[in-house]
Design an enzyme around this catalytic site. Structure first.
Site, PDB file in Angstrom:
ATOM      1  CG  PHE A   1      37.340  36.994  34.192  1.00 47.05           C
ATOM      2  CD1 PHE A   1      36.269  37.621  34.209  1.00 47.05           C
ATOM      3  CD2 PHE A   1      38.633  36.352  33.952  1.00 47.05           C
ATOM      4  CE1 PHE A   1      35.829  35.925  33.626  1.00 47.05           C
ATOM      5  CE2 PHE A   1      38.006  35.103  33.826  1.00 47.05           C
ATOM      6  CZ  PHE A   1      36.736  34.788  33.237  1.00 47.05           C
TER       7      PHE A   1
ATOM      8  CG  ASP B   1      44.707  34.185  38.181  1.00 42.67           C
ATOM      9  OD1 ASP B   1      44.868  33.915  37.314  1.00 42.67           O
ATOM     10  OD2 ASP B   1      43.390  34.682  38.129  1.00 42.67           O
TER      11      ASP B   1
ATOM     12  CE  LYS C   1      42.914  31.937  30.836  1.00 40.30           C
ATOM     13  NZ  LYS C   1      41.825  31.555  30.042  1.00 40.30           N
TER      14      LYS C   1
END
Ligand code: ARG
Length: 698
Positions: free
Chosen positions: A441, A526, A555
């Site tokens: 993801f 990531d 984030k």
């Protein structure tokens, strides 16, 4: 440790109070630095003159304070010499919705407290009303709202005069009901009467006259009445601080504790005998500044149901959120529009690792927003270079390219890798390949979902860009087999988040890094969700002691205030971008950079990675010990845990929400637990206890 220190460690000072931004619950307390029993104004004080132990009082008070500070915001008022009873802040006045009805004390001995409390309320921005200049009124000690806020119960007969009751009418939209106190041992209403948040009342009937009892019985149905025995009443059981589902009080009988627990309350008993010597206990030591008397409506005037309906009507239905409408948040806690409090165990997918509304980041954001927010990269701004330098110093990477959302940063990394493949590695034009993992993801753009293996993420969104190869996550042989001379990069999450917090086999990343180096392939990790402390290290790749070629962050890079992302890499890789190759109007803007700098500083200064490692190991061990017929396994790293179930996770997440814990399922059968990393050990325990209870039911 000195008592002074104890208080400074935990307290919020009065000056920090801000009516505008006041939390759903704010409590006023006064440290017992000058506490003493040196006069007698109630039967409890008789025989206790000079008999109180200040140090013991301090410890008991501190314990009460710490318990309450986890449930609400506690603000402090400094005690005044000569007013030893000032610790009993419940008698300062009665506050609601920015208005304070100031007390005027019955006994001369306490009247010097009045100006001190007045000054404090005025400085805090309250509208101060003198309800009863010439007639005694002793504040919240004698005046208590019913849980729904429609009724204000006011005592008289001992301290507060019945004349003062008239003055309270009309101050708030509540019916004033006078209760006659007839037992001198229960001289303040809050010593024998406690309206509770579930709409019930806990009281000692013998303290009231017949007419008052009749009124109480008229308002509270038999099943809403919790009658307290004389023995418990004498332990000041009714003198309870009830915040939402928690009741904090002096030690009581097991029977009463059971009764309250059966009604769904958490009962926290705090020894307060030093204060009983002056005729007070938990509730007397606390004044509510913003009682959680919620109308069930948000500030906007809409109920939770209204807001959900509006969202469903006018918003695209690309999410299926839990029905909890959050209005405010602080640290690891959030409050819904009805004032209910929840422990956040998702932390916005790790964007609020620093805790909600972290004051240092908030300050940086407000200060920068008042200077300049956006310049675009057409011009330079003063904050961008400073963020770039901070990132370099913290991570060791020579260069960074700031973007906004995580997906944009992933796109940026893919573009950099492809161009590096052509320009540096020498792959033929339009022939580069990037290897990705099954169940990855990385975001929701067309290129990214194009290499997802989740059918739903792709369905209907093709055609997709070519040039990606999928290999099973954790399978080093598959990776080796997929590398060709055209491969420019391998993109991987060190721990797969959305897939269900999947930790790869030991050594996988290290081996992948070695393979990449051997074949001149860029290793792109990531770290959008796994990075910035979540797994117990600054970056998850550090568990494998490797140095990836490219790191993607997002984030928590902003602590949840604002979308900020970045690609970190070497001069060789990011150097491929020439002016005009790539860009973003908002990327690297001064507001984002100021926020990100503050957010990074918090991670380092508050040692959030270390906290995550410590608390995560504890939580993992604790959850692994849990026996539940629903649980298949518990896994994770740091405060990033997943409970794999043999049943649907959604209903359990709903049951958890009803008990005050917010978790979100991922896929059908996984509950992910990832609270803000600032979470306190006791709050974590509070959440784990509820998770255990829900998973062990039926
Ligand atoms: N010594 C204090 C007094 O007699 C105790 C106050 C207790 N406060 C209360 N809300 N019951 O005034």
């Amino acid at each position: 440790m000195s008592t002074e220190l104890l208080i400074e460690d935990h307290g919020t000072t009065a000056s920090e109070f801000d009516v505008e931004t006041g939390r759903a619950l704010t409590l006023l307390m006064c440290p017992p630095k000058l506490y003493d029993v040196h006069y007698v104004i109630n039967p409890w004080m008789r025989g206790n003159l000079g008999k109180s132990n200040r140090e013991r009082a301090m410890r008991q008070w501190q314990r009460l304070h710490d318990v309450l500070a986890r449930l609400a915001r506690v603000v402090l008022i400094e005690p005044v010499a000569g007013s030893p009873d000032m610790v009993f802040t419940a008698n300062a006045g009665l506050a609601r919705a920015g208005v304070v009805a100031l007390s005027s004390f019955f006994y001369r001995e306490r009247q010097d407290e009045e100006p001190a409390f007045r000054r404090w309320f005025e400085e805090a921005g309250y509208h101060v009303v003198d309800v009863a200049r010439a007639t005694p009124f002793e504040g919240e000690g004698d005046a208590l709202f019913s849980a729904d806020g429609t009724r204000l119960w006011v005592g008289f007969g001992t301290r507060t005069s019945v004349e003062s009751h008239a003055a309270l009418r009309g101050l708030w939209d509540a019916e004033v009901c006078s209760l006659h106190l007839v037992d001198e041992r229960f001289y303040h209403l809050d010593t024998c009467f406690a309206p509770l948040s579930d709409g019930s009342v806990m009281y000692f009937p013998e303290a009231f006259d017949a007419a008052s009892l009749a009124m109480i019985e008229q308002f509270y149905m038999p099943e809403q009445r919790i009658v307290v025995s004389e023995a418990d009443a004498l332990r000041f059981a009714c003198n309870a601080v009830n915040l939402d589902r928690t009741i904090v009080l002096n030690c009581i009988s097991d029977e009463l504790a059971m009764t309250l627990r059966e009604r769904g309350f958490d009962v926290v008993q705090v020894e307060l005998d030093e204060f009983l010597k002056a005729g007070g206990a938990a509730k007397c030591l606390v004044m509510r500044l913003t009682p959680e008397l919620h109308s069930g409506h948000s500030e906007s005037g809409f109920s939770a149901e209204d807001l959900i309906a509006i969202e469903d009507l006018h918003g695209a239905h690309n999410y299926h959120p839990l029905d909890v409408v959050i209005e405010q948040a602080s640290g690891a806690w959030v409050w819904d529009v009805e004032g209910r409090r929840y422990l956040d165990c998702l932390a916005a997918y790790s964007a609020v690792n620093q805790g909600h509304c972290h004051p240092a980041i908030l300050r940086a954001m407000v200060e920068q927003a008042q200077k300049v927010t956006l310049t675009s990269r057409a011009f330079r701004n003063e904050q961008l270079p400073l963020l770039l330098r901070d990132l370099h110093e913290l991570t060791g990477y020579a260069m960074a390219l700031p973007m906004n959302s995580g997906a944009e940063a992933v796109e940026t990394a893919l573009k950099a890798a492809r161009k590096w493949g052509e320009v540096v590695k020498g792959v033929a034009h339009d022939r580069t390949e990037i290897i990705v993992c099954a169940n990855n993801f990385h975001g929701r753009t067309i290129a990214i979902v194009g290499f997802s293996t989740d059918a739903q993420y792709r369905a209907g969104f093709g055609p997709f860009p070519a040039g990606f190869r999928n290999v099973p996550f954790g399978d080093i042989d598959a990776l080796r087999a997929a590398i060709t001379p055209q491969t420019c990069a391998f993109l991987v999450e060190p721990i797969q988040g959305e897939a269900g917090v999947i930790v790869p086999p030991e050594g996988y990343l290290r081996e992948a890094a070695r393979l990449c180096r051997e074949h001149n392939v860029l290793l792109i990790v990531d770290e959008i969700q796994s990075g910035l402390g979540r797994t117990g290290k600054l970056f998850a790749y550090q568990h494998d002691e490797i140095t990836p070629d490219v790191v993607i962050v997002g984030k928590a890079l902003s602590g949840g205030f604002y979308p900020v992302s970045a690609v970190l890499s070497s001069r060789e890789v990011l150097g491929v971008f020439q002016p005009g190759d790539h860009g973003s109007t908002f990327g690297g803007n001064p507001l984002a950079c100021a926020v990100a700098r503050a957010a990074l500083k918090v991670i380092v200064e508050e040692r959030l990675a270390e906290r995550s490692a410590e608390l995560g190991a504890y939580a993992l061990a604790r959850l692994q010990q849990m026996r539940s017929r629903h649980v298949v396994s518990v896994r994770g790293k740091g405060l990033w845990l997943a409970i794999e179930l043999n049943t649907a996770a959604r209903p359990l997440c709903e049951a958890l929400r009803d008990r005050g814990v917010l978790c979100k399922e991922t896929h059908e059968t996984v509950i992910r637990i990832a609270p803000p990393l600032v979470i306190g050990k006791e709050d974590l325990d509070w959440g784990l206890e509820r998770i255990e209870r829900v998973l062990q039911e039926d």
